[in-house]
Design an enzyme around this catalytic site. Structure first.
Site, PDB file in Angstrom:
ATOM      1  N   ASP A  13      34.116  41.626  35.302  1.00 17.80           N
ATOM      2  CA  ASP A  13      34.820  42.808  34.805  1.00 17.80           C
ATOM      3  C   ASP A  13      33.905  44.031  34.726  1.00 17.80           C
ATOM      4  OD1 ASP A  13      37.063  41.127  34.461  1.00 17.80           O
ATOM      5  OD2 ASP A  13      36.237  40.467  32.538  1.00 17.80           O
ATOM      6  N   LYS A  18      36.777  48.739  41.544  1.00 19.46           N
ATOM      7  CA  LYS A  18      36.704  50.199  41.662  1.00 19.46           C
ATOM      8  C   LYS A  18      35.600  50.614  42.662  1.00 19.46           C
ATOM      9  CE  LYS A  18      34.583  54.100  39.738  1.00 19.46           C
ATOM     10  NZ  LYS A  18      35.181  54.850  38.663  1.00 19.46           N
ATOM     11  N   HIS A  43      40.992  42.352  39.368  1.00 16.59           N
ATOM     12  CA  HIS A  43      40.416  43.685  39.570  1.00 16.59           C
ATOM     13  C   HIS A  43      41.480  44.717  39.235  1.00 16.59           C
ATOM     14  CE1 HIS A  43      37.048  42.030  41.695  1.00 16.59           C
ATOM     15  NE2 HIS A  43      37.691  41.771  42.817  1.00 16.59           N
ATOM     16  N   GLN A 177      34.135  37.482  39.981  1.00 12.17           N
ATOM     17  CA  GLN A 177      33.337  36.923  38.889  1.00 12.17           C
ATOM     18  C   GLN A 177      31.962  37.627  38.887  1.00 12.17           C
ATOM     19  OE1 GLN A 177      35.152  34.555  40.923  1.00 12.17           O
ATOM     20  NE2 GLN A 177      36.725  34.803  39.413  1.00 12.17           N
ATOM     21  N   THR A 252      44.027  37.275  31.490  1.00 16.15           N
ATOM     22  CA  THR A 252      44.443  36.511  30.315  1.00 16.15           C
ATOM     23  C   THR A 252      44.887  37.387  29.156  1.00 16.15           C
ATOM     24  OG1 THR A 252      42.170  36.562  29.548  1.00 16.15           O
ATOM     25  CG2 THR A 252      42.829  34.643  30.833  1.00 16.15           C
ATOM     26  N   ARG A 256      37.854  41.206  25.225  1.00 15.40           N
ATOM     27  CA  ARG A 256      36.528  40.926  25.774  1.00 15.40           C
ATOM     28  C   ARG A 256      35.483  41.178  24.696  1.00 15.40           C
ATOM     29  NH1 ARG A 256      37.708  44.256  31.405  1.00 15.40           N
ATOM     30  NH2 ARG A 256      38.959  42.641  32.399  1.00 15.40           N
ATOM     31  N   THR A 323      32.312  57.352  36.366  1.00 12.92           N
ATOM     32  CA  THR A 323      32.588  58.265  35.254  1.00 12.92           C
ATOM     33  C   THR A 323      34.076  58.303  34.896  1.00 12.92           C
ATOM     34  OG1 THR A 323      32.757  60.100  36.807  1.00 12.92           O
ATOM     35  CG2 THR A 323      30.599  59.760  35.756  1.00 12.92           C
ATOM     36  N   GLY A 324      34.839  57.312  35.378  1.00 14.35           N
ATOM     37  CA  GLY A 324      36.266  57.247  35.070  1.00 14.35           C
ATOM     38  C   GLY A 324      36.896  56.119  35.860  1.00 14.35           C
TER      39      GLY A 324
HETATM   40  P1  GTP Z   1      36.447  40.669  37.997  1.00 15.18           P
HETATM   41  O1  GTP Z   1      36.444  40.285  39.429  1.00 15.18           O
HETATM   42  O2  GTP Z   1      37.575  40.032  37.208  1.00 15.18           O
HETATM   43  O3  GTP Z   1      35.137  40.392  37.343  1.00 15.18           O
HETATM   44  O4  GTP Z   1      36.815  42.267  37.793  1.00 15.18           O
HETATM   45  P2  GTP Z   1      36.188  43.705  38.138  1.00 15.18           P
HETATM   46  O5  GTP Z   1      34.698  43.659  38.189  1.00 15.18           O
HETATM   47  O6  GTP Z   1      36.833  44.288  39.338  1.00 15.18           O
HETATM   48  O7  GTP Z   1      36.573  44.578  36.859  1.00 15.18           O
HETATM   49  P3  GTP Z   1      37.989  44.792  36.153  1.00 15.18           P
HETATM   50  O8  GTP Z   1      38.851  45.563  37.081  1.00 15.18           O
HETATM   51  O9  GTP Z   1      38.502  43.542  35.575  1.00 15.18           O
HETATM   52  O10 GTP Z   1      37.543  45.685  34.886  1.00 15.18           O
HETATM   53  C1  GTP Z   1      37.003  46.945  34.997  1.00 15.18           C
HETATM   54  C2  GTP Z   1      37.903  47.955  34.271  1.00 15.18           C
HETATM   55  O11 GTP Z   1      37.183  49.167  34.119  1.00 15.18           O
HETATM   56  C3  GTP Z   1      39.143  48.337  35.043  1.00 15.18           C
HETATM   57  O12 GTP Z   1      40.177  48.598  34.137  1.00 15.18           O
HETATM   58  C4  GTP Z   1      38.747  49.623  35.788  1.00 15.18           C
HETATM   59  O13 GTP Z   1      39.819  50.487  36.066  1.00 15.18           O
HETATM   60  C5  GTP Z   1      37.833  50.236  34.792  1.00 15.18           C
HETATM   61  N1  GTP Z   1      36.719  51.051  35.346  1.00 15.18           N
HETATM   62  C6  GTP Z   1      35.908  50.779  36.394  1.00 15.18           C
HETATM   63  N2  GTP Z   1      34.944  51.713  36.500  1.00 15.18           N
HETATM   64  C7  GTP Z   1      35.146  52.588  35.482  1.00 15.18           C
HETATM   65  C8  GTP Z   1      34.453  53.755  35.027  1.00 15.18           C
HETATM   66  O14 GTP Z   1      33.431  54.166  35.574  1.00 15.18           O
HETATM   67  N3  GTP Z   1      34.976  54.394  33.917  1.00 15.18           N
HETATM   68  C9  GTP Z   1      36.088  53.949  33.265  1.00 15.18           C
HETATM   69  N4  GTP Z   1      36.512  54.621  32.201  1.00 15.18           N
HETATM   70  N5  GTP Z   1      36.759  52.848  33.673  1.00 15.18           N
HETATM   71  C10 GTP Z   1      36.276  52.176  34.749  1.00 15.18           C
HETATM   72  P1  IMP Z   2      37.491  29.770  34.969  1.00 19.81           P
HETATM   73  O1  IMP Z   2      36.762  30.485  36.052  1.00 19.81           O
HETATM   74  O2  IMP Z   2      38.910  30.218  34.795  1.00 19.81           O
HETATM   75  O3  IMP Z   2      37.330  28.269  35.064  1.00 19.81           O
HETATM   76  O4  IMP Z   2      36.799  30.164  33.570  1.00 19.81           O
HETATM   77  C1  IMP Z   2      35.429  29.877  33.282  1.00 19.81           C
HETATM   78  C2  IMP Z   2      34.794  31.061  32.580  1.00 19.81           C
HETATM   79  O5  IMP Z   2      34.638  32.139  33.494  1.00 19.81           O
HETATM   80  C3  IMP Z   2      35.602  31.619  31.409  1.00 19.81           C
HETATM   81  O6  IMP Z   2      34.699  32.084  30.427  1.00 19.81           O
HETATM   82  C4  IMP Z   2      36.350  32.808  32.039  1.00 19.81           C
HETATM   83  O7  IMP Z   2      36.695  33.754  31.066  1.00 19.81           O
HETATM   84  C5  IMP Z   2      35.284  33.315  32.988  1.00 19.81           C
HETATM   85  N1  IMP Z   2      35.788  34.072  34.144  1.00 19.81           N
HETATM   86  C6  IMP Z   2      36.265  33.564  35.305  1.00 19.81           C
HETATM   87  N2  IMP Z   2      36.605  34.558  36.158  1.00 19.81           N
HETATM   88  C7  IMP Z   2      36.318  35.715  35.517  1.00 19.81           C
HETATM   89  C8  IMP Z   2      36.423  37.095  35.903  1.00 19.81           C
HETATM   90  O8  IMP Z   2      36.810  37.448  36.996  1.00 19.81           O
HETATM   91  N3  IMP Z   2      36.045  38.008  34.977  1.00 19.81           N
HETATM   92  C9  IMP Z   2      35.550  37.641  33.774  1.00 19.81           C
HETATM   93  N4  IMP Z   2      35.423  36.364  33.368  1.00 19.81           N
HETATM   94  C10 IMP Z   2      35.803  35.412  34.240  1.00 19.81           C
HETATM   95 MG    MG Z   3      38.268  41.471  36.015  1.00 17.99          MG
END
Ligand code: GTP
Ligand code: IMP
Ligand code: MG
Length: 334
Positions: A13, A18, A43, A177, A252, A256, A323-324
């Site tokens: 996350d 992005k 994402h 991840q 989920t 966080r 920055t957003g």
């Molecule tokens: P996973 O593959 O689940 O680990 O996700 P991810 O790395 O792609 O990140 P995810 O989208 O779950 O969470 C990032 C959150 O932050 C999202 O809601 C984005 O829109 C937001 N986001 C990303 N970059 C920025 C930023 O620079 N500023 C702000 N305010 N929000 C951001």
């Molecule tokens: P699983 O991957 O669903 O088996 O979960 C194992 C662990 O990885 C748990 O703590 C989840 O919350 C975490 N996890 C799996 N995928 C992500 C992701 O994309 N973002 C953040 N946590 C994750």
């Molecule tokens: Mg995510």
């Protein structure tokens, strides 16, 4: 021509989606191929004020030069989620998955949401990915080639990715991840069901490490973690809210847990991924005055000092600074 891979540096996350959504236009990527575990990741990307939450389709949607969005054979697929997202993103004819992708069934989801060890000790996402990978290791898991409704969307992903690189078109590889969730390198047993560092993400989509131009590692300006397991310097929920660092999981909806930026975790991630470029997202959450800025020199002195102190300690600079939420809210120092 470039083939960059984008991976996560903390516990997921960080905003990899992005960064992909920005780079896809900058690199004029022809193909975006996704590696990682499967729909346990979510994402969130924002393009022209429209928000997309994606668990299966790669974050390259809307890319100006994209003609294929691919899911590599190492990734587990939930057919219902794939088909729904295909419709939602209007990417039929662009989105494909490999015939060897493993298939998640309702049985896997049931185990992932009821098994005591998985739900209470590990705190999984409940997406069924761990139980499906267990079946794959036993070599009893059904693959995408066995599912009739997926037949129109099957494509030899490793061949397509390598052909695109050989023809000198840019490619982006999307990791999901993050490093400290890796089955091998993470905080075992509080980890996901396979390795998710850059080398494994390459294997997921079927390319060798010699094909990679840059490994772009993404960090957030603070650290978050969902599920169980240690989080050094974790803030109380009250302190997290006070700082404005509250986030909920895309998959989920869980709160966080949060902690300040962690130098040791970042350095270890840089090493494990062989990072050549870094991104830092959510600077605007730590410093709201910086929201939407696109030039490093427009940042306030205190913010620049905070960034350069981290850069000095980790020994690398941040090439991209978010920055957003929108894909264009970025300071590009490449
Ligand atoms: P996973 O593959 O689940 O680990 O996700 P991810 O790395 O792609 O990140 P995810 O989208 O779950 O969470 C990032 C959150 O932050 C999202 O809601 C984005 O829109 C937001 N986001 C990303 N970059 C920025 C930023 O620079 N500023 C702000 N305010 N929000 C951001
Ligand atoms: P699983 O991957 O669903 O088996 O979960 C194992 C662990 O990885 C748990 O703590 C989840 O919350 C975490 N996890 C799996 N995928 C992500 C992701 O994309 N973002 C953040 N946590 C994750
Ligand atoms: Mg995510």
């Amino acid at each position: 021509m470039t083939c960059d891979i984008v991976c996560g540096g903390f516990w997921g996350d960080e905003g990899k989606g992005k960064i992909i959504s920005y780079l896809v236009n900058k690199r004029r990527a022809r193909v975006v191929a996704k590696g990682g575990v499967g729909p346990n990741a979510g994402h969130t990307i924002v393009i022209k004020d429209k928000e997309y939450k994606l668990r299966m389709i790669p974050s390259g949607i809307g890319g100006s030069h994209v003609d294929k969005l691919l899911i590599g054979p190492g990734v587990l697929v939930n057919p219902d989620i794939f088909l729904k997202e295909l419709e939602m993103t209007e990417t039929e004819g662009i989105s494909y998955l490999d015939p060897q992708c493993g298939i998640i069934t309702p049985k896997h989801i049931e185990i992932d949401t009821t098994d005591k060890h998985l739900t209470q000790i590990v705190g999984t996402s409940g997406a069924g990915t761990g139980p499906a990978n267990q079946d794959r290791i036993r070599r009893v898991l059904n693959l995408a080639r066995d599912v009739d409704e997926l037949k129109p969307y099957l494509l030899d992903v490793p061949h397509e990715v390598n052909k695109t690189i050989d023809n000198n078109y840019p490619v982006l590889i999307e990791g999901t991840q993050a490093t400290h969730l890796s089955l091998f390198h993470g905080t075992y047993p509080f980890v996901t069901s396979k390795d998710v560092t850059a080398s494994s993400i390459c294997a997921d989509v079927g390319i060798g490490p010699t094909k990679i131009t840059d490994v772009v590692l993404v960090f957030k300006a603070y650290v978050t973690r969902v599920g169980e397991g240690p989080l050094p310097n974790q803030l109380s929920e009250e302190e997290t809210r006070r700082k404005g660092w509250v986030e909920y999981g895309t998959v989920t909806g869980r709160l966080r847990r949060a902690a300040p930026f962690n130098i040791d975790l970042a350095r270890r991630s840089i090493m494990l991924n062989g990072a050549t470029k870094l991104a830092l997202t959510k600077l605007d959450i730590i410093y709201p005055n910086e929201a939407g800025k696109r030039h490093f020199n427009d940042l306030e002195t205190e913010t620049k000092k905070w960034i350069s102190e981290i850069e000095e300690k980790i020994g690398m600079k941040f090439h991209f600074i978010g920055t957003g939420p929108a894909n264009v809210d970025i300071i590009d120092r490449e």
